[in-house]
Design a protein around this motif. Structure first.
Motif, PDB file in Angstrom:
ATOM      1  N   VAL A  27      20.410 -11.421  53.452  1.00 34.25           N
ATOM      2  CA  VAL A  27      19.564 -12.587  53.739  1.00 34.25           C
ATOM      3  C   VAL A  27      18.871 -13.125  52.503  1.00 34.25           C
ATOM      4  O   VAL A  27      18.303 -14.226  52.538  1.00 34.25           O
ATOM      5  CB  VAL A  27      18.510 -12.242  54.813  1.00 34.25           C
ATOM      6  CG1 VAL A  27      19.195 -11.902  56.130  1.00 34.25           C
ATOM      7  CG2 VAL A  27      17.613 -11.086  54.359  1.00 34.25           C
ATOM      8  N   ALA A  28      18.901 -12.377  51.394  1.00 30.33           N
ATOM      9  CA  ALA A  28      18.245 -12.856  50.167  1.00 30.33           C
ATOM     10  C   ALA A  28      18.893 -12.195  48.959  1.00 30.33           C
ATOM     11  O   ALA A  28      19.202 -11.006  48.971  1.00 30.33           O
ATOM     12  CB  ALA A  28      16.749 -12.539  50.200  1.00 30.33           C
ATOM     13  N   GLN A  29      19.107 -12.998  47.906  1.00 31.50           N
ATOM     14  CA  GLN A  29      19.594 -12.499  46.622  1.00 31.50           C
ATOM     15  C   GLN A  29      18.838 -13.232  45.525  1.00 31.50           C
ATOM     16  O   GLN A  29      18.790 -14.461  45.527  1.00 31.50           O
ATOM     17  CB  GLN A  29      21.097 -12.743  46.457  1.00 31.50           C
ATOM     18  CG  GLN A  29      21.974 -12.039  47.455  1.00 31.50           C
ATOM     19  CD  GLN A  29      23.446 -12.134  47.079  1.00 31.50           C
ATOM     20  OE1 GLN A  29      23.891 -11.519  46.118  1.00 31.50           O
ATOM     21  NE2 GLN A  29      24.206 -12.913  47.836  1.00 31.50           N
ATOM     22  N   GLN A  30      18.267 -12.472  44.604  1.00 35.32           N
ATOM     23  CA  GLN A  30      17.470 -13.109  43.549  1.00 35.32           C
ATOM     24  C   GLN A  30      17.449 -12.234  42.307  1.00 35.32           C
ATOM     25  O   GLN A  30      17.306 -11.013  42.396  1.00 35.32           O
ATOM     26  CB  GLN A  30      16.037 -13.335  44.049  1.00 35.32           C
ATOM     27  CG  GLN A  30      15.203 -14.214  43.126  1.00 35.32           C
ATOM     28  CD  GLN A  30      13.866 -14.564  43.761  1.00 35.32           C
ATOM     29  OE1 GLN A  30      13.719 -14.575  44.985  1.00 35.32           O
ATOM     30  NE2 GLN A  30      12.883 -14.861  42.926  1.00 35.32           N
ATOM     31  N   PRO A  31      17.600 -12.835  41.111  1.00 36.47           N
ATOM     32  CA  PRO A  31      17.541 -12.040  39.882  1.00 36.47           C
ATOM     33  C   PRO A  31      16.145 -11.492  39.624  1.00 36.47           C
ATOM     34  O   PRO A  31      15.145 -12.178  39.852  1.00 36.47           O
ATOM     35  CB  PRO A  31      17.927 -13.047  38.778  1.00 36.47           C
ATOM     36  CG  PRO A  31      18.617 -14.161  39.489  1.00 36.47           C
ATOM     37  CD  PRO A  31      17.969 -14.240  40.837  1.00 36.47           C
ATOM     38  N   ALA A  32      16.090 -10.258  39.166  1.00 38.95           N
ATOM     39  CA  ALA A  32      14.844  -9.646  38.685  1.00 38.95           C
ATOM     40  C   ALA A  32      15.082  -9.037  37.304  1.00 38.95           C
ATOM     41  O   ALA A  32      14.260  -8.262  36.806  1.00 38.95           O
ATOM     42  CB  ALA A  32      14.323  -8.610  39.662  1.00 38.95           C
ATOM     43  N   ASP A  33      16.201  -9.386  36.679  1.00 38.28           N
ATOM     44  CA  ASP A  33      16.473  -9.132  35.256  1.00 38.28           C
ATOM     45  C   ASP A  33      16.437  -7.661  34.847  1.00 38.28           C
ATOM     46  O   ASP A  33      16.065  -7.341  33.719  1.00 38.28           O
ATOM     47  CB  ASP A  33      15.509  -9.937  34.386  1.00 38.28           C
ATOM     48  CG  ASP A  33      15.659 -11.436  34.590  1.00 38.28           C
ATOM     49  OD1 ASP A  33      16.700 -11.857  35.141  1.00 38.28           O
ATOM     50  OD2 ASP A  33      14.742 -12.188  34.219  1.00 38.28           O
ATOM     51  N   PHE A  34      16.781  -6.763  35.774  1.00 36.96           N
ATOM     52  CA  PHE A  34      16.796  -5.326  35.470  1.00 36.96           C
ATOM     53  C   PHE A  34      15.416  -4.797  35.083  1.00 36.96           C
ATOM     54  O   PHE A  34      15.300  -3.767  34.430  1.00 36.96           O
ATOM     55  CB  PHE A  34      17.783  -4.999  34.338  1.00 36.96           C
ATOM     56  CG  PHE A  34      19.233  -5.191  34.690  1.00 36.96           C
ATOM     57  CD1 PHE A  34      19.757  -4.669  35.857  1.00 36.96           C
ATOM     58  CD2 PHE A  34      20.084  -5.881  33.848  1.00 36.96           C
ATOM     59  CE1 PHE A  34      21.110  -4.823  36.186  1.00 36.96           C
ATOM     60  CE2 PHE A  34      21.432  -6.047  34.156  1.00 36.96           C
ATOM     61  CZ  PHE A  34      21.942  -5.522  35.326  1.00 36.96           C
ATOM     62  N   ASP A  35      14.357  -5.480  35.486  1.00 39.22           N
ATOM     63  CA  ASP A  35      12.999  -5.164  35.042  1.00 39.22           C
ATOM     64  C   ASP A  35      12.145  -4.693  36.222  1.00 39.22           C
ATOM     65  O   ASP A  35      12.174  -5.296  37.305  1.00 39.22           O
ATOM     66  CB  ASP A  35      12.364  -6.404  34.391  1.00 39.22           C
ATOM     67  CG  ASP A  35      10.983  -6.152  33.860  1.00 39.22           C
ATOM     68  OD1 ASP A  35      10.866  -5.627  32.741  1.00 39.22           O
ATOM     69  OD2 ASP A  35      10.007  -6.483  34.568  1.00 39.22           O
ATOM     70  N   ARG A  36      11.352  -3.646  36.017  1.00 41.89           N
ATOM     71  CA  ARG A  36      10.558  -3.066  37.113  1.00 41.89           C
ATOM     72  C   ARG A  36       9.475  -4.034  37.592  1.00 41.89           C
ATOM     73  O   ARG A  36       9.294  -4.216  38.807  1.00 41.89           O
ATOM     74  CB  ARG A  36       9.923  -1.747  36.674  1.00 41.89           C
ATOM     75  CG  ARG A  36       9.277  -0.993  37.823  1.00 41.89           C
ATOM     76  CD  ARG A  36       8.614   0.316  37.413  1.00 41.89           C
ATOM     77  NE  ARG A  36       9.497   1.258  36.758  1.00 41.89           N
ATOM     78  CZ  ARG A  36       9.268   2.557  36.642  1.00 41.89           C
ATOM     79  NH1 ARG A  36       8.153   3.071  37.173  1.00 41.89           N
ATOM     80  NH2 ARG A  36      10.111   3.354  36.012  1.00 41.89           N
ATOM     81  N   THR A  37       8.742  -4.635  36.676  1.00 40.77           N
ATOM     82  CA  THR A  37       7.672  -5.558  37.070  1.00 40.77           C
ATOM     83  C   THR A  37       8.234  -6.766  37.805  1.00 40.77           C
ATOM     84  O   THR A  37       7.677  -7.217  38.814  1.00 40.77           O
ATOM     85  CB  THR A  37       6.875  -6.012  35.844  1.00 40.77           C
ATOM     86  OG1 THR A  37       6.300  -4.869  35.204  1.00 40.77           O
ATOM     87  CG2 THR A  37       5.764  -6.964  36.235  1.00 40.77           C
ATOM     88  N   LYS A  38       9.346  -7.293  37.296  1.00 43.73           N
ATOM     89  CA  LYS A  38       9.973  -8.426  37.982  1.00 43.73           C
ATOM     90  C   LYS A  38      10.516  -8.008  39.343  1.00 43.73           C
ATOM     91  O   LYS A  38      10.499  -8.789  40.292  1.00 43.73           O
ATOM     92  CB  LYS A  38      11.073  -9.021  37.108  1.00 43.73           C
ATOM     93  CG  LYS A  38      10.551  -9.736  35.872  1.00 43.73           C
ATOM     94  CD  LYS A  38      11.676 -10.363  35.065  1.00 43.73           C
ATOM     95  CE  LYS A  38      11.118 -11.067  33.828  1.00 43.73           C
ATOM     96  NZ  LYS A  38      12.210 -11.660  32.998  1.00 43.73           N
ATOM     97  N   GLY A  39      10.991  -6.772  39.438  1.00 48.20           N
ATOM     98  CA  GLY A  39      11.446  -6.268  40.725  1.00 48.20           C
ATOM     99  C   GLY A  39      10.330  -6.256  41.749  1.00 48.20           C
ATOM    100  O   GLY A  39      10.527  -6.602  42.926  1.00 48.20           O
ATOM    101  N   LEU A  40       9.130  -5.865  41.305  1.00 51.30           N
ATOM    102  CA  LEU A  40       7.951  -5.889  42.174  1.00 51.30           C
ATOM    103  C   LEU A  40       7.642  -7.307  42.631  1.00 51.30           C
ATOM    104  O   LEU A  40       7.434  -7.571  43.831  1.00 51.30           O
ATOM    105  CB  LEU A  40       6.757  -5.295  41.429  1.00 51.30           C
ATOM    106  CG  LEU A  40       5.363  -5.518  42.015  1.00 51.30           C
ATOM    107  CD1 LEU A  40       5.240  -4.879  43.390  1.00 51.30           C
ATOM    108  CD2 LEU A  40       4.289  -4.965  41.082  1.00 51.30           C
ATOM    109  N   ASP A  41       7.615  -8.240  41.688  1.00 47.56           N
ATOM    110  CA  ASP A  41       7.272  -9.628  42.017  1.00 47.56           C
ATOM    111  C   ASP A  41       8.310 -10.269  42.932  1.00 47.56           C
ATOM    112  O   ASP A  41       7.964 -10.941  43.920  1.00 47.56           O
ATOM    113  CB  ASP A  41       7.140 -10.450  40.728  1.00 47.56           C
ATOM    114  CG  ASP A  41       5.977 -10.000  39.864  1.00 47.56           C
ATOM    115  OD1 ASP A  41       5.062  -9.350  40.399  1.00 47.56           O
ATOM    116  OD2 ASP A  41       5.991 -10.285  38.648  1.00 47.56           O
ATOM    117  N   VAL A  42       9.583 -10.064  42.598  1.00 42.48           N
ATOM    118  CA  VAL A  42      10.647 -10.676  43.400  1.00 42.48           C
ATOM    119  C   VAL A  42      10.671 -10.098  44.806  1.00 42.48           C
ATOM    120  O   VAL A  42      10.804 -10.828  45.799  1.00 42.48           O
ATOM    121  CB  VAL A  42      12.015 -10.482  42.702  1.00 42.48           C
ATOM    122  CG1 VAL A  42      13.161 -10.870  43.647  1.00 42.48           C
ATOM    123  CG2 VAL A  42      12.088 -11.320  41.426  1.00 42.48           C
TER     124      VAL A  42
END
Length: 317
Positions: free
Chosen positions: A195-210
């Protein structure tokens, strides 16, 4: 302990070399592999702000020390233009071989072409290079790994649910191949919907935000596939108490922190790679091509799923 066999001879991984960057390693020739004395090799890593690539560097530097190779390692800090400059500098410095772990598989091509014009062989490590020939590409089998992740997530979900995918850095072969493997694998389960696909750039902080944003628009999510452990760990933080319970999370890499999360039960599984072995084998190949030898064009290092039931095997290997 796992023993995975690749095209070149696998030697026991030595003690970790110093972790400064740029860095140089030297020492006597290792037994069983032709010594690399007087061979200068440059290694440009996409980012050292990721435990996976720190392990890759450690493997490369340990093998360089064992073989007597002069290895210079640089950190591109996830900046494709900076990496191009680093590879160009390696070329002007007269390296006998260049190892590149691309920030962007397309953007790396001009620098690789320059090295080729200077008759310096280039080996792509962990990620491929598009648009320029390399002597060898040595990676984990990312397509197969993505498919394994799909099967494991489906198993954890009982064959039904809503899934979100956290994608890696756009333009990298790792993100593309893991995504392709997962997409093909998850199609086998008609009651699971991405239902959702979004880049988080292999990054932990971005993973949290996304993940936080995805949860707001898709509150019914029951599963997450993150294309590396760092993003998975960020997603777990965003999920809070839901992680491992209402929401199953599957990562990729088998980093120490990722394996600890699997052991704790907040991450349901991770597709484990061998970054130290990738680094080690890349140096062995660099010595070979620097001395005019031939290497296999593509080497895929197998991957395996680590779950709570078998995670201890990976943590002690």
């Amino acid at each position: 302990m796992r023993l995975l066999i690749v095209a070149t001879a696998v030697l026991a991984i030595g003690g970790l070399a110093a972790c400064s960057s740029p860095s140089q390693s030297g020492g006597g020739a290792g037994g069983g592999v032709a010594g690399g004395g007087n061979v200068k090799v440059g290694l440009s890593i996409s980012t050292l702000n990721n435990p996976y690539f720190v392990q890759l560097r450690a493997g490369a530097e340990a093998k360089a020390k064992e073989l007597g190779v002069s290895l210079t390692t640089t950190d591109a800090q996830n900046d494709a233009s900076q990496q191009v400059n680093q590879v160009q500098n390696f070329t002007s410095q007269g390296m006998k071989a260049i190892l590149i772990n691309p920030v962007d598989s397309d953007a790396a091509a001009p620098a690789v072409k320059l090295a080729n014009r200077s008759s310096i062989p280039v080996i792509a490590v962990d990620r491929g290079v598009n648009g320029a020939p390399v002597a060898q590409t040595i990676t984990s089998d990312n397509v197969a790994g993505g498919a394994l992740a799909a099967d494991e997530l489906a198993k954890q979900l009982g064959g039904k649910g809503q899934v979100a995918v956290l994608q890696g850095v756009p333009g990298t072969s790792a993100a593309r191949d893991r995504g392709a493997g997962f997409a093909a694998g998850i199609k086998k389960y008609p009651n699971i919907k991405v239902v959702a696909q979004q880049p988080a750039d292999f990054d932990r902080t971005k993973g949290l935000d996304v993940m936080t944003n995805i949860m707001q628009s898709n509150p019914g999510i029951t599963g997450v596939f993150a294309q590396n452990d760092e993003m998975a760990l960020g997603a777990i933080k965003a999920l809070g108490s839901k992680a491992g319970n209402q929401v199953k999370v599957v990562g990729f890499d088998g980093t120490p922190d990722g394996l600890k999360a699997v052991q704790a039960g907040t991450m349901s599984a991770t597709v484990a790679q061998q970054p130290k072995l990738l680094g080690q084998e890349s140096v062995v190949s660099a010595v070979s091509v620097a001395k005019g030898g031939n290497v296999q064009k593509v080497v895929h290092v197998p991957v395996k799923v680590a779950t709570k039931e078998n995670v201890q095997d990976f943590m002690t290997s």
